[in-house]
Design a protein around this motif. Structure first.
Motif, PDB file in Angstrom:
ATOM      1  N   ALA A  36       0.833  -1.202   0.000  1.00  0.00           N
ATOM      2  CA  ALA A  36       0.000   0.000   0.000  1.00  0.00           C
ATOM      3  C   ALA A  36       0.869   1.255   0.000  1.00  0.00           C
ATOM      4  O   ALA A  36       0.576   2.238  -0.692  1.00  0.00           O
ATOM      5  CB  ALA A  36      -0.933  -0.012   1.207  1.00  0.00           C
ATOM      6  N   LYS A  37       1.949   1.228   0.769  1.00  0.00           N
ATOM      7  CA  LYS A  37       2.853   2.375   0.826  1.00  0.00           C
ATOM      8  C   LYS A  37       3.517   2.604  -0.527  1.00  0.00           C
ATOM      9  O   LYS A  37       3.645   3.742  -0.982  1.00  0.00           O
ATOM     10  CB  LYS A  37       3.903   2.151   1.918  1.00  0.00           C
ATOM     11  N   ARG A  38       3.948   1.522  -1.185  1.00  0.00           N
ATOM     12  CA  ARG A  38       4.600   1.641  -2.496  1.00  0.00           C
ATOM     13  C   ARG A  38       3.629   2.180  -3.541  1.00  0.00           C
ATOM     14  O   ARG A  38       4.019   2.916  -4.447  1.00  0.00           O
ATOM     15  CB  ARG A  38       5.104   0.268  -2.923  1.00  0.00           C
ATOM     16  N   LEU A  39       2.361   1.801  -3.402  1.00  0.00           N
ATOM     17  CA  LEU A  39       1.359   2.199  -4.389  1.00  0.00           C
ATOM     18  C   LEU A  39       0.687   3.527  -4.052  1.00  0.00           C
ATOM     19  O   LEU A  39      -0.125   4.022  -4.841  1.00  0.00           O
ATOM     20  CB  LEU A  39       0.281   1.105  -4.495  1.00  0.00           C
ATOM     21  N   THR A  93      -4.358   3.271   0.377  1.00  0.00           N
ATOM     22  CA  THR A  93      -4.639   2.901   1.768  1.00  0.00           C
ATOM     23  C   THR A  93      -4.520   1.385   1.920  1.00  0.00           C
ATOM     24  O   THR A  93      -4.676   0.625   0.952  1.00  0.00           O
ATOM     25  CB  THR A  93      -6.050   3.338   2.170  1.00  0.00           C
ATOM     26  N   GLN A  94      -4.237   0.967   3.147  1.00  0.00           N
ATOM     27  CA  GLN A  94      -4.115  -0.474   3.422  1.00  0.00           C
ATOM     28  C   GLN A  94      -5.434  -1.180   3.134  1.00  0.00           C
ATOM     29  O   GLN A  94      -5.460  -2.288   2.596  1.00  0.00           O
ATOM     30  CB  GLN A  94      -3.689  -0.685   4.866  1.00  0.00           C
ATOM     31  N   SER A  95      -6.531  -0.525   3.505  1.00  0.00           N
ATOM     32  CA  SER A  95      -7.844  -1.144   3.273  1.00  0.00           C
ATOM     33  C   SER A  95      -8.131  -1.261   1.776  1.00  0.00           C
ATOM     34  O   SER A  95      -8.743  -2.241   1.325  1.00  0.00           O
ATOM     35  CB  SER A  95      -8.943  -0.311   3.950  1.00  0.00           C
ATOM     36  N   GLY A  96      -7.671  -0.276   1.006  1.00  0.00           N
ATOM     37  CA  GLY A  96      -7.876  -0.332  -0.444  1.00  0.00           C
ATOM     38  C   GLY A  96      -7.130  -1.488  -1.078  1.00  0.00           C
ATOM     39  O   GLY A  96      -7.654  -2.178  -1.962  1.00  0.00           O
ATOM     40  N   VAL A  97      -5.896  -1.734  -0.609  1.00  0.00           N
ATOM     41  CA  VAL A  97      -5.109  -2.847  -1.147  1.00  0.00           C
ATOM     42  C   VAL A  97      -5.702  -4.179  -0.711  1.00  0.00           C
ATOM     43  O   VAL A  97      -5.736  -5.145  -1.486  1.00  0.00           O
ATOM     44  CB  VAL A  97      -3.628  -2.721  -0.719  1.00  0.00           C
ATOM     45  N   SER A  98      -6.181  -4.244   0.537  1.00  0.00           N
ATOM     46  CA  SER A  98      -6.816  -5.479   1.021  1.00  0.00           C
ATOM     47  C   SER A  98      -8.064  -5.795   0.201  1.00  0.00           C
ATOM     48  O   SER A  98      -8.318  -6.956  -0.170  1.00  0.00           O
ATOM     49  CB  SER A  98      -7.187  -5.332   2.499  1.00  0.00           C
TER      50      SER A  98
END
Length: 288
Positions: A39-42, A45-50
């Motif tokens: 998520a940080k690389r992209l 948000t963490q929830s968005g990647v999940s």
């Protein structure tokens, strides 16, 4: 449809049923094997990647990444597709990257419709620049005979270089064409050095008494290089400007030419090849 994925008759996934925007997220997940790091690389948000991982699992019909402790372990399918995914996205990104023209690697042929004096004026500089910057490029100068607008629009020629006013607008309309001035030339009168009648100032009346030579590129062009104001017709009309100084130097005729320095050099070179050492012809500004 199986689990929200569109399948073809052979059981393969159809491209229109795949969200290609999820593939860069999958690439980062397989690289980082951690949702937070991906998520940080992209910059997501963490929830968005999940959420994206959940949709990817449905799309591939596989867990792809299984959580083990603090890290995620890729499945056999994920390990199989990872290198192909890297290649696919690298190729796609390269495809979408703006192409920068590099003349050093260009092997195209550029066709320029123009007259012989323009080719003479530009040739030396073009040869030097092509050798230094575009050694694989070819420039072909072609005749301007009947240059039609369609030749430019259809790509039969790439550039048309002509003096303004040579071709009637009814034949070649400039409307909508990109154009720019290339160079400026002055028109002068040339005559052979030892002309018996040109011993004093050049006048319009004197010009009207002398035979003259003019250039006409083709039947559709204006008579270019014809001396304005003359009541006499031009005894000789040629289709190449570079013939004018050669014919003038061998007769009592006069002619009006441009690109004087280039034409003078050409005529002097011709005379040296002919074994002559005289100065050739004289140049005078058009009497006004």
């Amino acid at each position: 449809m199986r689990g929200g994925t569109v399948w073809d008759r052979e059981g393969g996934r159809m491209l229109r049923g795949v969200n290609l925007n999820l593939l860069p997220i999958l690439r980062e997940l397989l690289r980082e094997r951690n949702v937070t790091a991906a998520a940080k690389r992209l910059n997501l948000t963490q929830s968005g990647v999940s959420e994206a991982l959940g949709r990817l699992r449905v799309q591939f019909g596989d867990e792809l990444l299984v959580k083990t402790g603090r890290r995620m372990v890729p499945t056999a399918l994920a390990l199989e597709i990872a290198p192909r995914l890297e290649d696919l996205l690298a190729t796609t990104e390269d495809l979408l990257r703006p192409v920068r023209f590099n003349p050093a690697y260009s092997d195209r042929e550029i066709r320029i419709a123009t007259g012989d004096t323009v080719a003479l004026a530009l040739g030396k500089g073009l040869l030097q620049r092509l050798a230094a910057q575009a050694p694989r490029t070819t420039i072909q100068f072609v005749s301007t005979e009947a240059p039609m607008r369609a030749n430019l629009e259809e790509g039969k020629i790439d550039f048309l270089i002509i003096p303004r006013g040579v071709i009637p607008s009814t034949i070649l309309s400039e409307e909508g064409l990109e154009r720019l001035p290339l160079y400026r030339e002055d028109w002068v009168i040339i005559a052979r050095r030892d002309h018996p009648k040109l011993t004093g100032p050049l006048t319009l009346d004197l010009l009207d008494e002398l035979p003259s030579i003019a250039c006409r590129l083709d039947d559709l062009s204006y008579l270019h290089g014809a001396i304005p104001g003359r009541r006499r017709v031009d005894q000789i009309q040629v289709s190449q400007f570079t013939l004018l100084p050669i014919l003038v130097a061998e007769s009592d005729a006069v002619a009006m030419v441009g690109s004087v320095a280039k034409i003078v050099k050409l005529e002097h070179a011709w005379r040296r090849l002919d074994g002559r050492n005289d100065d050739g012809f004289q140049v005078a500004p058009f009497p006004g």
